[in-house]
Motif scaffolding. Sequence first.
Motif, PDB file in Angstrom:
ATOM      1  N   VAL A   5     -47.380  80.667 -79.206  1.00  0.00           N
ATOM      2  CA  VAL A   5     -47.789  79.833 -78.796  1.00  0.00           C
ATOM      3  C   VAL A   5     -48.813  78.909 -79.767  1.00  0.00           C
ATOM      4  N   VAL A   6     -48.293  77.673 -79.754  1.00  0.00           N
ATOM      5  CA  VAL A   6     -49.104  76.760 -80.215  1.00  0.00           C
ATOM      6  C   VAL A   6     -50.460  76.364 -79.299  1.00  0.00           C
ATOM      7  N   ASP A   7     -51.114  76.618 -80.780  1.00  0.00           N
ATOM      8  CA  ASP A   7     -52.547  76.228 -80.820  1.00  0.00           C
ATOM      9  C   ASP A   7     -53.719  75.138 -80.640  1.00  0.00           C
ATOM     10  N   GLU A   8     -53.426  74.535 -81.777  1.00  0.00           N
ATOM     11  CA  GLU A   8     -53.623  73.093 -82.343  1.00  0.00           C
ATOM     12  C   GLU A   8     -52.400  72.355 -82.684  1.00  0.00           C
ATOM     13  N   VAL A   9     -52.201  70.879 -82.533  1.00  0.00           N
ATOM     14  CA  VAL A   9     -50.669  70.109 -83.105  1.00  0.00           C
ATOM     15  C   VAL A   9     -51.888  68.885 -84.067  1.00  0.00           C
ATOM     16  N   GLY A  10     -51.672  68.748 -84.832  1.00  0.00           N
ATOM     17  CA  GLY A  10     -52.132  68.057 -85.734  1.00  0.00           C
ATOM     18  C   GLY A  10     -51.951  66.198 -85.379  1.00  0.00           C
ATOM     19  N   PRO A  11     -52.915  65.676 -85.874  1.00  0.00           N
ATOM     20  CA  PRO A  11     -52.541  64.353 -85.546  1.00  0.00           C
ATOM     21  C   PRO A  11     -51.400  63.570 -85.177  1.00  0.00           C
ATOM     22  N   ASP A  12     -51.248  63.380 -87.063  1.00  0.00           N
ATOM     23  CA  ASP A  12     -49.817  62.903 -87.573  1.00  0.00           C
ATOM     24  C   ASP A  12     -48.381  63.772 -87.213  1.00  0.00           C
ATOM     25  N   SER A  13     -48.157  64.809 -86.452  1.00  0.00           N
ATOM     26  CA  SER A  13     -47.509  65.732 -86.974  1.00  0.00           C
ATOM     27  C   SER A  13     -46.268  65.105 -85.651  1.00  0.00           C
ATOM     28  N   ARG A  14     -45.217  65.162 -86.827  1.00  0.00           N
ATOM     29  CA  ARG A  14     -44.161  64.775 -86.071  1.00  0.00           C
ATOM     30  C   ARG A  14     -43.018  65.609 -85.602  1.00  0.00           C
ATOM     31  N   LEU A  15     -43.440  67.242 -84.983  1.00  0.00           N
ATOM     32  CA  LEU A  15     -42.952  68.050 -84.778  1.00  0.00           C
ATOM     33  C   LEU A  15     -42.272  68.102 -83.049  1.00  0.00           C
ATOM     34  N   GLY A  16     -43.194  67.015 -82.424  1.00  0.00           N
ATOM     35  CA  GLY A  16     -43.219  66.987 -80.742  1.00  0.00           C
ATOM     36  C   GLY A  16     -43.640  67.799 -80.142  1.00  0.00           C
ATOM     37  N   LEU A  17     -44.549  68.482 -80.708  1.00  0.00           N
ATOM     38  CA  LEU A  17     -44.915  69.975 -79.488  1.00  0.00           C
ATOM     39  C   LEU A  17     -46.254  69.681 -79.078  1.00  0.00           C
ATOM     40  N   ARG A  18     -46.733  70.368 -77.933  1.00  0.00           N
ATOM     41  CA  ARG A  18     -48.055  69.824 -77.619  1.00  0.00           C
ATOM     42  C   ARG A  18     -48.726  71.880 -77.568  1.00  0.00           C
ATOM     43  N   ALA A  19     -49.861  71.703 -77.327  1.00  0.00           N
ATOM     44  CA  ALA A  19     -50.669  72.862 -77.009  1.00  0.00           C
ATOM     45  C   ALA A  19     -50.740  73.572 -76.178  1.00  0.00           C
ATOM     46  N   GLY A  20     -49.871  75.222 -76.368  1.00  0.00           N
ATOM     47  CA  GLY A  20     -49.602  75.339 -74.883  1.00  0.00           C
ATOM     48  C   GLY A  20     -47.568  75.747 -74.991  1.00  0.00           C
ATOM     49  N   ILE A  57     -49.409  78.115 -90.049  1.00  0.00           N
ATOM     50  CA  ILE A  57     -49.338  76.807 -89.795  1.00  0.00           C
ATOM     51  C   ILE A  57     -47.841  76.265 -89.977  1.00  0.00           C
ATOM     52  N   LEU A  58     -48.046  75.084 -89.481  1.00  0.00           N
ATOM     53  CA  LEU A  58     -46.014  74.478 -89.630  1.00  0.00           C
ATOM     54  C   LEU A  58     -46.428  72.829 -89.825  1.00  0.00           C
ATOM     55  N   PHE A  59     -45.502  72.837 -91.181  1.00  0.00           N
ATOM     56  CA  PHE A  59     -45.659  71.829 -91.944  1.00  0.00           C
ATOM     57  C   PHE A  59     -44.961  70.540 -91.170  1.00  0.00           C
ATOM     58  N   GLY A  60     -45.634  68.784 -91.839  1.00  0.00           N
ATOM     59  CA  GLY A  60     -44.879  67.933 -91.783  1.00  0.00           C
ATOM     60  C   GLY A  60     -43.524  67.987 -91.423  1.00  0.00           C
ATOM     61  N   ARG A  61     -42.831  68.633 -92.478  1.00  0.00           N
ATOM     62  CA  ARG A  61     -41.046  68.699 -93.147  1.00  0.00           C
ATOM     63  C   ARG A  61     -40.755  70.062 -92.640  1.00  0.00           C
ATOM     64  N   SER A  62     -41.167  71.102 -91.075  1.00  0.00           N
ATOM     65  CA  SER A  62     -41.017  71.845 -90.458  1.00  0.00           C
ATOM     66  C   SER A  62     -40.126  72.475 -89.571  1.00  0.00           C
ATOM     67  N   ILE A  63     -39.562  73.108 -88.178  1.00  0.00           N
ATOM     68  CA  ILE A  63     -38.797  73.233 -87.766  1.00  0.00           C
ATOM     69  C   ILE A  63     -39.400  73.989 -86.394  1.00  0.00           C
ATOM     70  N   ALA A  64     -39.801  73.793 -85.207  1.00  0.00           N
ATOM     71  CA  ALA A  64     -40.012  74.259 -83.460  1.00  0.00           C
ATOM     72  C   ALA A  64     -39.202  74.150 -83.129  1.00  0.00           C
ATOM     73  N   ALA A  65     -38.916  74.952 -82.262  1.00  0.00           N
ATOM     74  CA  ALA A  65     -38.246  74.646 -80.948  1.00  0.00           C
ATOM     75  C   ALA A  65     -38.886  75.084 -79.935  1.00  0.00           C
ATOM     76  N   VAL A  66     -38.896  74.837 -78.853  1.00  0.00           N
ATOM     77  CA  VAL A  66     -40.124  74.814 -77.871  1.00  0.00           C
ATOM     78  C   VAL A  66     -38.330  75.966 -76.825  1.00  0.00           C
ATOM     79  N   LEU A  67     -38.772  77.741 -76.721  1.00  0.00           N
ATOM     80  CA  LEU A  67     -38.298  77.851 -76.014  1.00  0.00           C
ATOM     81  C   LEU A  67     -37.960  77.897 -74.889  1.00  0.00           C
ATOM     82  N   PRO A  68     -36.273  77.792 -74.388  1.00  0.00           N
ATOM     83  CA  PRO A  68     -36.361  76.781 -72.348  1.00  0.00           C
ATOM     84  C   PRO A  68     -36.928  77.751 -71.429  1.00  0.00           C
ATOM     85  N   ASP A  69     -37.044  77.649 -70.198  1.00  0.00           N
ATOM     86  CA  ASP A  69     -37.363  78.555 -69.166  1.00  0.00           C
ATOM     87  C   ASP A  69     -36.380  78.896 -68.781  1.00  0.00           C
TER      88      ASP A  69
END
Lengths: 258, 258
Positions: A5-20, A57-69
């Motif tokens: 579960v995403v705890d925190e998103v860096g201000p410059d992150s391009r991964l498109g994720l949100r906490a939670g 920790i995920l990097f700016g050049r990383s990949i993560a997918a939100v798990l579908p409901d």
Amino acid sequence: MLVGVVDEVGPDSRLGLRAGDRVATLVSLSLTPLEITDGLGRWDGRSEQVPAEGHAILFGRSIAAVLPDDLPRELAMAVLDVCGAPALTSRVVAGYEHPTVAVIGGAGKSGSLSLAAARRAGARATVGVVPVAAEADLLREAGLADEVALADARDPVALAAAVEGALGQPADVTVVCVDVPGCEHGAVLATAERGTVVFFSMATSFSAAALGAEGLAADVTMLVGNGYVPGHADFAMQLLRDQSGVRGLFEQRLEVAP
Amino acid sequence: MLVGVVDEVGPDSRLGLRAGDRVATLVSLSLTPLEITDGLGRWDGRSEQVPAEGHAILFGRSIAAVLPDDLPRELAMAVLDVCGAPALTSRVVAGYEHPTVAVIGGAGKSGSLSLAAARRAGARATVGVVPVAAEADLLREAGLADEVALADARDPVALAAAVEGALGQPADVTVVCVDVPGCEHGAVLATAERGTVVFFSMATSFSAAALGAEGLAADVTMLVGNGYVPGHADFAMQLLRDQSGVRGLFEQRLEVAP
């Protein structure tokens, strides 16, 4: 890969994720800084999935997918594990005009998704090659390939004959999805002049592919199967939703797994 | 490879050879049936070229080039040994619209030919990357690259910085011609999104390339450098004739060799 579960998103992150967000990372854990705080106390050592407390920790050049409901977590993870294959297959197939496509290991996870992707991308005819009769039956039932052929992918002449027999000609695009060494020469022989071989198997030998194609005077393009193509996770998930044949093969595989 | 005189040509042969032609075979000797009749008695064990009496058989799907009359045999053989690289580089570069091109190992045999091929195929700007100052001087004198940069190709960040510094941006096409392990990640990092990396080095690790690109979320096409492209021998030989810079580098290399 890692689910958490995403705890925190860096201000410059391009991964498109949100906490939670509940996400799966799509890169090797060898590239992911990870602190484990529970000593893996909840793992009994008998599963290939390991429950763990900690943070990564995920990097700016990383990949993560939100798990579908709408999909069970195991099913989604099984798809995400191989989601680069259908996306790259789709791109390569779309680069030809209605090509013939052979998928070696067509009944497996990446193989079945690649067959579905090839058909959607405009393949004129597809063949799934499998090593044993039981897999041939499964793949025929799934209805993902126009033809199903039996061959040992490590036998170059047999593999090429099986593909040509099924398609009536060598494949314009050959996709290698079997994780056994020694499939390079067969894949090259099964492919038409100016065709493309996409190697997704980590058992691929670079030098066997390069020297084999040269030794056979085969003018084929050979691609290292890059696991990243933009949008690959969503694309694979959608193929699973749309194609009951793909979903059936995946569910069967998850049931059989220990 | 093997140099010899054609004894006999099969009636169905498509190799375009005639009895009496002095040819070099362009495939690995591990793929060439060869009977040696003199016990290698003329070889002193100190050269990498081995004089031998005997005969070999070439297949229908084989490659052999007639040695040109206008070039010394050692020079022609050195070119034929790497002739796949410039031909494939040319094809890849021509697939982009005036791309930027980086050749890693630009002062070597395949590297210098690839630089010349890239320019001829329409590259907007080229950089040759070399590991030491002496090679940088040689490559600058040869005039084959718009820019020459120094970097250790095994250091991904340094390699990417050198390429970007020279071209003002990542390379659209990166050609890897250095035979040391560990250049995969640097080549990927040095390449622009939707760019192409061509790996000609036999030291390339398939899994390092595949997992590295995935781990960096790099949408790049990665090619296994196929040593065969139709017309590759003539194309490379013509580059050598037309480009005194290429010929100079080759001749220097032959003089230095033991």
